[in-house]
Scaffold this motif. Structure first.
Motif, mmCIF file in Angstrom:
data_model
loop_
_atom_site.group_PDB
_atom_site.id
_atom_site.type_symbol
_atom_site.label_atom_id
_atom_site.label_comp_id
_atom_site.label_asym_id
_atom_site.label_seq_id
_atom_site.Cartn_x
_atom_site.Cartn_y
_atom_site.Cartn_z
ATOM 1 N N ALA A 77 54.946 28.183 -14.081
ATOM 2 C CA ALA A 77 53.513 28.198 -13.782
ATOM 3 C C ALA A 77 52.986 29.614 -13.954
ATOM 4 O O ALA A 77 53.730 30.580 -13.880
ATOM 5 C CB ALA A 77 53.247 27.705 -12.362
ATOM 6 N N ASP A 78 51.670 29.705 -14.196
ATOM 7 C CA ASP A 78 51.056 31.021 -14.340
ATOM 8 C C ASP A 78 50.444 31.502 -13.035
ATOM 9 O O ASP A 78 49.777 32.526 -12.996
ATOM 10 C CB ASP A 78 49.987 30.996 -15.434
ATOM 11 N N GLY A 79 50.671 30.768 -11.944
ATOM 12 C CA GLY A 79 50.131 31.171 -10.655
ATOM 13 C C GLY A 79 50.765 30.385 -9.528
ATOM 14 O O GLY A 79 51.539 29.444 -9.751
ATOM 15 N N VAL A 80 50.446 30.759 -8.302
ATOM 16 C CA VAL A 80 50.903 30.036 -7.120
ATOM 17 C C VAL A 80 49.710 29.817 -6.198
ATOM 18 O O VAL A 80 48.812 30.655 -6.107
ATOM 19 C CB VAL A 80 52.028 30.781 -6.361
ATOM 20 N N LEU A 109 58.363 48.852 -9.049
ATOM 21 C CA LEU A 109 59.121 48.264 -10.158
ATOM 22 C C LEU A 109 58.994 46.748 -10.236
ATOM 23 O O LEU A 109 59.480 46.135 -11.184
ATOM 24 C CB LEU A 109 60.611 48.620 -10.007
ATOM 25 N N ALA A 110 58.355 46.138 -9.235
ATOM 26 C CA ALA A 110 58.392 44.683 -9.098
ATOM 27 C C ALA A 110 57.867 43.947 -10.328
ATOM 28 O O ALA A 110 58.477 42.994 -10.803
ATOM 29 C CB ALA A 110 57.604 44.267 -7.856
ATOM 30 N N ALA A 111 56.726 44.371 -10.842
ATOM 31 C CA ALA A 111 56.103 43.635 -11.937
ATOM 32 C C ALA A 111 56.968 43.635 -13.190
ATOM 33 O O ALA A 111 57.133 42.600 -13.846
ATOM 34 C CB ALA A 111 54.727 44.221 -12.239
ATOM 35 N N THR A 112 57.551 44.782 -13.535
ATOM 36 C CA THR A 112 58.344 44.863 -14.767
ATOM 37 C C THR A 112 59.737 44.267 -14.593
ATOM 38 O O THR A 112 60.368 43.879 -15.578
ATOM 39 C CB THR A 112 58.484 46.331 -15.219
ATOM 40 N N GLN A 113 60.228 44.176 -13.362
ATOM 41 C CA GLN A 113 61.580 43.669 -13.125
ATOM 42 C C GLN A 113 61.588 42.246 -12.562
ATOM 43 O O GLN A 113 62.596 41.797 -12.027
ATOM 44 C CB GLN A 113 62.321 44.620 -12.170
ATOM 45 N N GLN A 114 60.476 41.540 -12.673
ATOM 46 C CA GLN A 114 60.380 40.134 -12.256
ATOM 47 C C GLN A 114 60.778 39.941 -10.786
ATOM 48 O O GLN A 114 61.526 39.028 -10.452
ATOM 49 C CB GLN A 114 61.235 39.234 -13.140
ATOM 50 N N ILE A 115 60.281 40.822 -9.929
ATOM 51 C CA ILE A 115 60.539 40.708 -8.495
ATOM 52 C C ILE A 115 59.226 40.356 -7.799
ATOM 53 O O ILE A 115 58.293 41.160 -7.804
ATOM 54 C CB ILE A 115 61.105 42.015 -7.909
ATOM 55 N N SER A 116 59.156 39.172 -7.221
ATOM 56 C CA SER A 116 57.988 38.772 -6.436
ATOM 57 C C SER A 116 58.280 39.061 -4.974
ATOM 58 O O SER A 116 59.300 38.597 -4.437
ATOM 59 C CB SER A 116 57.693 37.285 -6.630
ATOM 60 N N MET A 117 57.407 39.831 -4.327
ATOM 61 C CA MET A 117 57.690 40.306 -2.984
ATOM 62 C C MET A 117 56.712 39.719 -1.963
ATOM 63 O O MET A 117 55.506 39.640 -2.204
ATOM 64 C CB MET A 117 57.618 41.832 -2.950
ATOM 65 N N PRO A 137 47.702 34.800 -9.678
ATOM 66 C CA PRO A 137 48.559 34.730 -10.869
ATOM 67 C C PRO A 137 49.952 35.298 -10.607
ATOM 68 O O PRO A 137 50.151 36.147 -9.738
ATOM 69 C CB PRO A 137 47.797 35.576 -11.900
ATOM 70 N N VAL A 138 50.909 34.795 -11.367
ATOM 71 C CA VAL A 138 52.261 35.346 -11.366
ATOM 72 C C VAL A 138 52.613 35.732 -12.802
ATOM 73 O O VAL A 138 52.086 35.149 -13.752
ATOM 74 C CB VAL A 138 53.294 34.331 -10.810
ATOM 75 N N PRO A 139 53.479 36.725 -12.971
ATOM 76 C CA PRO A 139 54.176 37.464 -11.910
ATOM 77 C C PRO A 139 53.204 38.260 -11.045
ATOM 78 O O PRO A 139 52.167 38.716 -11.520
ATOM 79 C CB PRO A 139 55.127 38.387 -12.679
ATOM 80 N N LEU A 140 53.560 38.385 -9.779
ATOM 81 C CA LEU A 140 52.680 39.065 -8.839
ATOM 82 C C LEU A 140 52.508 40.527 -9.223
ATOM 83 O O LEU A 140 53.491 41.248 -9.405
ATOM 84 C CB LEU A 140 53.237 38.985 -7.417
ATOM 85 N N GLY A 141 51.274 40.970 -9.308
ATOM 86 C CA GLY A 141 51.014 42.380 -9.557
ATOM 87 C C GLY A 141 51.128 43.209 -8.295
ATOM 88 O O GLY A 141 51.358 44.424 -8.352
ATOM 89 N N ARG A 142 50.985 42.540 -7.134
ATOM 90 C CA ARG A 142 51.070 43.222 -5.833
ATOM 91 C C ARG A 142 51.875 42.336 -4.885
ATOM 92 O O ARG A 142 51.855 41.107 -5.008
ATOM 93 C CB ARG A 142 49.672 43.439 -5.244
ATOM 94 N N LEU A 184 56.883 30.446 -5.175
ATOM 95 C CA LEU A 184 57.271 31.463 -6.155
ATOM 96 C C LEU A 184 58.575 31.086 -6.844
ATOM 97 O O LEU A 184 58.749 31.321 -8.050
ATOM 98 C CB LEU A 184 57.399 32.822 -5.468
ATOM 99 N N LEU A 185 59.508 30.489 -6.113
ATOM 100 C CA LEU A 185 60.736 29.997 -6.738
ATOM 101 C C LEU A 185 60.428 28.914 -7.768
ATOM 102 O O LEU A 185 61.043 28.849 -8.830
ATOM 103 C CB LEU A 185 61.686 29.452 -5.671
ATOM 104 N N ALA A 186 59.440 28.062 -7.444
ATOM 105 C CA ALA A 186 59.070 26.998 -8.378
ATOM 106 C C ALA A 186 58.346 27.534 -9.598
ATOM 107 O O ALA A 186 58.423 26.946 -10.686
ATOM 108 C CB ALA A 186 58.183 25.972 -7.663
ATOM 109 N N SER A 187 57.639 28.642 -9.442
ATOM 110 C CA SER A 187 56.854 29.176 -10.562
ATOM 111 C C SER A 187 57.727 29.730 -11.673
ATOM 112 O O SER A 187 57.296 29.818 -12.822
ATOM 113 C CB SER A 187 55.883 30.261 -10.073
ATOM 114 N N ARG A 188 58.953 30.141 -11.335
ATOM 115 C CA ARG A 188 59.904 30.660 -12.311
ATOM 116 C C ARG A 188 61.237 29.953 -12.090
ATOM 117 O O ARG A 188 62.061 30.402 -11.304
ATOM 118 C CB ARG A 188 60.076 32.182 -12.162
#
Length: 504
Positions: free
Chosen positions: A282-285, A427-435, A305-310, A332-336
């Motif tokens: 998905a492109d969002g949550v 680093l979250a956005a570039t490393q695919q980490i949703s916090m 939107p995901v990946p989360l920018g913040r 978020l687990l379902a989105s990716r």
């Protein structure tokens, strides 16, 4: 220099004649209504438009409308300057004096499909004349505007009933955008309703004030009838606005219901069929809903939107915020599909999530303060290494998407722990980490990293809050998504996520 007016703002008119002009991206029809204290015309002669270019004191002059207040019929109280358009568009209006010197400007931006706009009123106040910016719109065009002010309009041929609207298919990667488009439609419809309601009561106040202005006519049957007419017209305007808003809401509710069948799980309700289908990104949550109980039953999903920018920060103590944080983690687990879950929870508030979703964990959850530092340092160091490898062009294995839940900030976290979280945030956005963070604000935390985290995150209430939309500044009530209340439903969601992961 001309003064830029806001809706409702007024000023004295010193010029003996005033020219009204308007510009927009489409052609405009200028018109004027000469009305009494009840905002009603006396006859069709009180209307100036392209088929009737003049009346006493008002005339069309090329692309301008000229008003000479001293020549307006003596028993008239106001001249309403308006425009009509074929398309909904912002309109810039200007009043100038006889020499062409600008006196006032006013920009009107329609909020709900209005194609006729009341721009200015030029009105008597004692022995003088004043100007006021209006901005009231009519979705029914000039015909609706004229009818509202007592002008008889020939009924057009009845239009054929509209064909049922089909909801266009969702484009891959555009579902979150579609939900925001629906919210924008709801916001503009709500703003039009609020504006119409305020205009109706403003008009009622004007008419009631006019009714008591004459001491000799304040009592008696005529006075009672005038007040009754004013209240009746106000009720009619409010009722018409409510019907339009109700129709808009019903259409949006139907559109949301039609979309529910095709939304990916991360954006759908917890009972939607998406949770039983094979995994789809998905492109969002969905993080909650916006609603306005005083305006009706419409509830619009609020998505990011995901990946989360913040990072998403659920405000409140760890226990109160846990259901919302758990729901966000599952979405978020379902989105990716294939994402891994990390949980840092020294307060022990996230145990239901870690117990029910243990198979989705990348590593055992941290439930002790003593394990917080090593866990966060390890995650931050790994993200640093992955980032360095990517920037150096090393053909390294791309890390799997990760969801990190950090519960109960700032208590149980040292200054170094907060610094590790700042590193992860960067680093979250570039490393695919949703916090996801939970916690309460604490001004006494002695760490420069804490305010950085609090400011970097997008804050979400743990239950309900107030939200002002970005298009019309209309107030909404935001209700956070706390997930399914039934543990068995959560297990079913987890089983669905497990199946998605096995398919990767």
């Amino acid at each position: 220099m001309a003064v830029e007016f806001r809706a409702g703002q007024n000023a004295p008119l010193a010029a003996p004649s005033v020219r009204f002009t308007a510009t927009a991206s489409v052609p405009l029809d200028l018109c004027a209504l000469v009305v009494d204290t009840h905002l009603q015309v006396a006859s069709s002669q009180d209307v100036v438009f392209y088929n009737q270019p003049q009346t006493a004191g008002v005339r069309l002059d090329g692309d301008a409308l000229v008003v000479e207040p001293g020549r307006v019929r003596p028993d008239a109280e106001k001249v309403l300057c308006a425009v009509g358009t074929e398309l909904v568009t912002p309109v810039d209006t200007t009043l100038t004096d006889t020499a062409g010197t600008p006196l006032a400007t006013f920009r009107i931006e329609p909020v709900a499909g209005e194609t006729a706009l009341l721009c200015w009123e030029i009105y008597r106040r004692g022995g003088d004349w004043k100007i006021r910016a209006l901005g009231q719109g009519y979705a029914g065009g000039l015909a609706e505007l004229f009818t509202a002010h007592g002008v008889e309009v020939d009924d057009p041929e009845p239009a054929p009933p509209p064909a049922p609207q089909e909801v266009p298919p969702l484009e891959t990667g555009a579902t979150c955008v579609r939900m925001w488009q629906i919210f924008e439609d709801a916001s503009r419809s709500a703003a039009a309703y609020v504006q119409a309601h305020e205009y109706a009561h403003h008009r009622l106040d004007e008419e009631l004030s006019a009714a008591v202005a004459d001491l000799s006519a304040r009592t008696g049957d005529a006075a009672e009838q005038a007040r009754a007419r004013a209240h009746r017209r106000c009720d009619e305007l409010v009722a018409a606005a409510e019907v339009r808003y109700s129709d808009d809401s019903e259409q949006l509710i139907a559109e949301l219901a039609a979309l529910e069948e095709s939304l990916p799980a991360a954006l759908a309700s917890w009972d939607a069929p998406a949770w039983r289908r094979p995994g789809e990104a998905a492109d969002g949550v969905r993080i909650g809903e916006v609603t306005a109980p005083d305006r009706g039953p419409l509830r619009v999903p609020f998505c990011v939107p995901v990946p989360l920018g913040r990072p998403l920060w659920v405000d409140g103590d760890a226990e109160a915020a846990a259901p919302v944080a758990s729901a966000l983690a599952l979405r978020l687990l379902a989105s990716r599909p294939g994402s891994l879950l990390h949980v840092v929870d020294p307060a022990g508030a996230m145990r239901q999530l870690t117990d029910l979703a243990g198979s989705l964990l990348a590593a055992p959850p941290v439930h002790e303060v003593s394990g917080v530092g090593a866990k966060l340092k390890g995650l931050a160091d790994a993200a640093d290494l992955d980032s360095l490898a990517a920037s150096a062009g090393v053909d390294a294995h791309r890390p799997e998407p990760r969801v990190l839940v950090v519960s109960g900030l700032p208590h149980g976290y040292g200054s170094d722990d907060l610094l590790h979280l700042v590193r992860l945030t960067q680093l979250a956005a570039t490393q695919q980490i949703s916090m996801i963070f939970t916690g309460t604000e604490d001004e006494d935390v002695d760490s420069p990293a804490y305010p950085i985290l609090a400011e970097a995150a997008q804050h979400v209430p743990s239950d309900e809050g107030r939200f002002v939309d970005p298009w019309t500044r209309t107030d909404w009530q935001f209700v956070s998504d706390a997930g399914p209340s039934d543990p068995e439903r959560i297990r079913a969601v987890v089983r669905s996520l497990e199946c998605r992961r096995q398919e990767i």
